[in-house]
Design a protein around this motif. Structure first.
Motif, short mmCIF file in Angstrom:
data_model
loop_
_atom_site.label_atom_id
_atom_site.label_comp_id
_atom_site.label_asym_id
_atom_site.label_seq_id
_atom_site.Cartn_x
_atom_site.Cartn_y
_atom_site.Cartn_z
N GLY A 1 0.84 -1.10 -0.28
CA GLY A 1 -0.08 -0.01 0.01
C GLY A 1 0.83 1.01 -0.03
O GLY A 1 0.58 2.45 -0.55
N ALA A 2 1.83 1.45 0.96
CA ALA A 2 2.75 2.35 0.83
C ALA A 2 3.58 2.58 -0.52
O ALA A 2 3.62 3.74 -0.94
CB ALA A 2 3.81 2.33 1.97
N GLN A 3 3.95 1.53 -1.05
CA GLN A 3 4.53 1.81 -2.39
C GLN A 3 3.48 2.22 -3.57
O GLN A 3 3.86 3.20 -4.31
CB GLN A 3 5.07 0.45 -2.94
CG GLN A 3 5.89 0.75 -4.32
CD GLN A 3 6.55 -0.61 -4.74
OE1 GLN A 3 6.69 -1.82 -4.17
NE2 GLN A 3 7.63 -0.35 -5.41
N GLY B 1 1.02 4.39 -2.88
CA GLY B 1 0.88 5.68 -2.46
C GLY B 1 2.01 6.53 -3.02
O GLY B 1 1.73 7.58 -3.79
N LYS B 2 3.27 5.85 -3.18
CA LYS B 2 4.61 6.62 -3.56
C LYS B 2 4.46 6.83 -5.29
O LYS B 2 4.90 7.96 -5.65
CB LYS B 2 5.52 5.93 -3.23
CG LYS B 2 6.18 6.23 -1.70
CD LYS B 2 7.41 5.68 -1.38
CE LYS B 2 7.83 5.92 -0.12
NZ LYS B 2 9.37 5.19 0.14
N LEU B 3 4.04 5.67 -5.95
CA LEU B 3 3.88 5.72 -7.32
C LEU B 3 2.88 6.73 -7.72
O LEU B 3 3.01 7.58 -8.68
CB LEU B 3 3.33 4.39 -7.58
CG LEU B 3 4.45 3.09 -7.57
CD1 LEU B 3 3.52 2.01 -8.23
CD2 LEU B 3 5.62 3.40 -8.41
N GLN B 4 1.85 6.94 -6.98
CA GLN B 4 0.80 7.97 -7.27
C GLN B 4 1.56 9.42 -7.32
O GLN B 4 1.25 10.12 -7.72
CB GLN B 4 -0.51 7.88 -6.41
CG GLN B 4 -1.70 8.68 -6.93
CD GLN B 4 -2.87 8.24 -6.32
OE1 GLN B 4 -3.12 7.40 -5.12
NE2 GLN B 4 -4.03 8.69 -6.77
N SER C 1 -1.90 4.45 -13.06
CA SER C 1 -2.18 3.01 -13.05
C SER C 1 -1.02 2.00 -12.93
O SER C 1 0.21 2.48 -13.27
CB SER C 1 -3.04 2.58 -14.34
OG SER C 1 -2.26 2.60 -15.44
N ILE C 2 -1.49 0.84 -12.55
CA ILE C 2 -0.28 -0.23 -12.52
C ILE C 2 -0.50 -1.64 -13.09
O ILE C 2 -2.01 -1.70 -13.17
CB ILE C 2 0.09 -0.40 -11.02
CG1 ILE C 2 -1.05 -1.29 -10.28
CG2 ILE C 2 0.46 0.80 -10.12
CD1 ILE C 2 -0.72 -1.86 -8.98
N VAL C 3 0.19 -2.31 -13.45
CA VAL C 3 0.14 -3.53 -13.98
C VAL C 3 0.97 -4.56 -12.97
O VAL C 3 2.40 -4.25 -13.12
CB VAL C 3 0.43 -3.99 -15.39
CG1 VAL C 3 0.72 -5.36 -15.76
CG2 VAL C 3 -0.47 -3.18 -16.25
N HIS C 4 0.57 -5.49 -12.23
CA HIS C 4 1.38 -6.04 -11.12
C HIS C 4 1.80 -7.50 -11.84
O HIS C 4 1.07 -8.18 -12.16
CB HIS C 4 0.56 -6.35 -10.04
CG HIS C 4 1.35 -6.70 -8.81
ND1 HIS C 4 0.66 -7.40 -7.56
CD2 HIS C 4 2.57 -6.86 -8.72
CE1 HIS C 4 1.65 -7.47 -6.95
NE2 HIS C 4 2.80 -7.51 -7.25
N LEU C 5 3.07 -7.87 -11.94
CA LEU C 5 3.64 -8.71 -12.40
C LEU C 5 3.90 -9.70 -11.03
O LEU C 5 5.23 -9.20 -10.62
CB LEU C 5 4.82 -8.50 -13.29
CG LEU C 5 4.72 -7.87 -14.70
CD1 LEU C 5 5.90 -7.51 -15.44
CD2 LEU C 5 3.54 -8.51 -15.31
N SER D 1 -5.77 5.46 -8.56
CA SER D 1 -6.98 6.06 -7.63
C SER D 1 -8.08 5.14 -7.24
O SER D 1 -8.73 5.65 -6.28
CB SER D 1 -7.75 7.15 -8.71
OG SER D 1 -8.33 6.39 -9.73
N GLU D 2 -7.98 3.97 -7.56
CA GLU D 2 -8.95 3.13 -6.86
C GLU D 2 -8.07 2.23 -6.18
O GLU D 2 -8.38 0.96 -5.53
CB GLU D 2 -9.86 2.20 -8.06
CG GLU D 2 -10.45 3.14 -8.91
CD GLU D 2 -10.87 2.19 -10.16
OE1 GLU D 2 -10.60 1.10 -9.82
OE2 GLU D 2 -11.85 2.76 -11.03
N ARG D 3 -6.82 2.48 -5.59
CA ARG D 3 -6.29 1.32 -4.68
C ARG D 3 -6.68 1.35 -3.30
O ARG D 3 -7.60 2.26 -2.77
CB ARG D 3 -4.65 1.88 -4.75
CG ARG D 3 -4.55 3.16 -3.86
CD ARG D 3 -3.15 3.85 -4.02
NE ARG D 3 -3.00 5.08 -3.23
CZ ARG D 3 -2.54 5.02 -2.14
NH1 ARG D 3 -2.50 3.93 -1.25
NH2 ARG D 3 -2.42 6.44 -1.40
#
Length: 419
Positions: free
Chosen positions: A387-389, A391-394, A400-404, A417-419
């Motif tokens: 969650g903290a990461q 927030g930093k990305l935002q 947006s993200i794509v999680h591998l 924005s929907e995290r």
């Protein structure tokens, strides 16, 4: 001793999020200006000091950063004049370099020449909020066009560019230096006293008529002349643009027909633009001494100062070329525009967030596929609390993200924005 890492006083470092907004604003402005046929040019930051101090820049000439001549001794004689020490200066605007550029290159340029410039300028300002010693200007100019086509096109293109960048609700104010001169002459003032009158009138929106009337006796006007002046100005404020010509003729009976015709034609053309908010402002002066005709500014409710300004300067290029060339320009206050727009979404940026055991080929391949539609995509390794990461990305500007999670491929893209 630890070195001070702060920027020079009156300057600033720009973080990536701020630069992203600036890039967005510039891209939108550039796109519009290119559609109108304005061609980008570049001029050097350094100009000969004689040109910078030639009386073209008004009060800005007092704010020039001067550059010492090369080869000077470490210690110079006490009686050495400044002119013996300095031969160059940093430009304080983009108009003075443009006049030199046109004088040197006009034989190869299209006529009329539509110029577009963007670049840093320097003024030795007293640092304060919204005023910097290094800042960027964004100018368009039309050189070689004597009709009010130049004024109308500059206003239309600039208001369209500001709207494209995300700024709405602006108002264009228009006046004319020739009108102001005729107004001062009709008040009975000698020409050497006109500048003082203009300076006082320019304060009307800040100090009101009570303040202006208190100053005008020191400008050489008696009570009767002040009454006539106030009546003329208030009669020209607001009103139907279609009646501007008649109201101008009534307010200043000695106003030349050429000026009446130009302002009437401009009013008709601007009114035909439909959604454009504009007004004739008889107290608009603008500070540069080189203006010879119509002048204009753009104001916005969220800014205490104008956000763009310009006008006609038909005598300025002649100082470089040896003959006068009709010219008109508009300068956007780029820093103020960015401040008003800052915080708007300016890009779609995707973070490919990958776990440590995901093969590099999968990471780079995923990013490559996502970039095919033109978006900004950056791989970022998973670290710390999830969650903290996010927030930093935002905070860093990702949307947006794509999680591998493993080598089987990407998960579903989801907005931060929907995290």
């Amino acid at each position: 001793m630890k070195m001070d890492n702060s920027p020079a006083r009156g300057t600033r470092d720009l973080l990536p999020a701020t630069v992203a907004v600036r890039d967005h604003v510039l891209a939108k402005i550039t796109e519009v200006y290119h559609r109108y046929g304005y061609q980008r040019i570049e001029t050097p930051a350094l100009e000969n000091i004689e040109r910078l101090t030639g009386g073209q820049g008004g009060e800005n000439e007092k704010l020039i950063y001067r550059v010492l001549r090369r080869g000077l001794d470490e210690v110079v004689a006490t009686e050495t004049s400044l002119s013996d020490l300095v031969d160059l200066g940093l430009r304080y605007d983009l108009t003075v370099p443009l006049t030199r550029f046109y004088g040197a290159n006009q034989a190869t340029l299209p006529q009329p020449f539509r110029s577009f410039q963007f670049g840093p300028v320097w003024r030795a300002e007293r640092p304060q909020k919204g005023r910097y010693r290094q800042f960027y200007q964004c100018d368009i100019d039309m050189l070689g066009e004597e009709s009010v086509l130049a004024e109308v096109e500059l206003i239309e293109a600039t208001t369209e560019a500001l709207a494209a960048a995300g700024l709405s609700g602006a108002t264009v104010r228009v006046s004319d230096r020739r009108f102001l001169s005729a107004l001062a002459a009709s008040a009975g003032l000698p020409e050497e006293a006109w500048t003082g009158l203009f300076i006082t009138l320019d304060k009307l929106d800040k100090i009101g008529w009570d303040g202006v009337r208190a100053e005008l006796p020191s400008r050489g006007l008696d009570d009767a002349a002040i009454d006539r002046l106030q009546e003329s100005i208030t009669g020209l404020q607001g009103g139907d643009p279609a009646t501007l010509g008649k109201r101008l003729a009534d307010a200043v009976p000695g106003l030349p027909e050429e000026v009446l015709g130009d302002l009437t034609e401009t009013a008709t053309a601007l009114s035909a633009l439909g959604s454009l908010q504009w007004e004739f402002d008889p107290t608009l002066v603008r500070g540069m001494g080189y203006y010879t005709g119509q002048i204009f500014e753009i104001t916005h409710p969220a800014s205490s100062s104008s956000i763009a300004g310009g006008g006609r300067y038909d005598k300025l290029i002649g100082r470089s070329l040896g003959r006068d060339v009709p010219a008109c320009g508009f300068s956007i206050g780029f820093e103020r525009i960015v401040d008003l727009i800052e915080g708007a979404d300016t890009r779609a940026a995707v973070a490919v967030l990958y776990e440590a055991d995901v093969p590099l080929s999968v990471v780079t391949g995923t990013a490559r596929e996502l970039r095919r539609d033109g978006r900004t995509v950056s791989p970022v390794r998973r670290r710390g609390k999830f969650g903290a990461q996010l927030g930093k990305l935002q905070d860093w500007g990702f949307t947006s993200i794509v999680h591998l999670k493993d080598a089987d491929g990407p998960g579903e893209e989801r907005p931060l924005s929907e995290r």
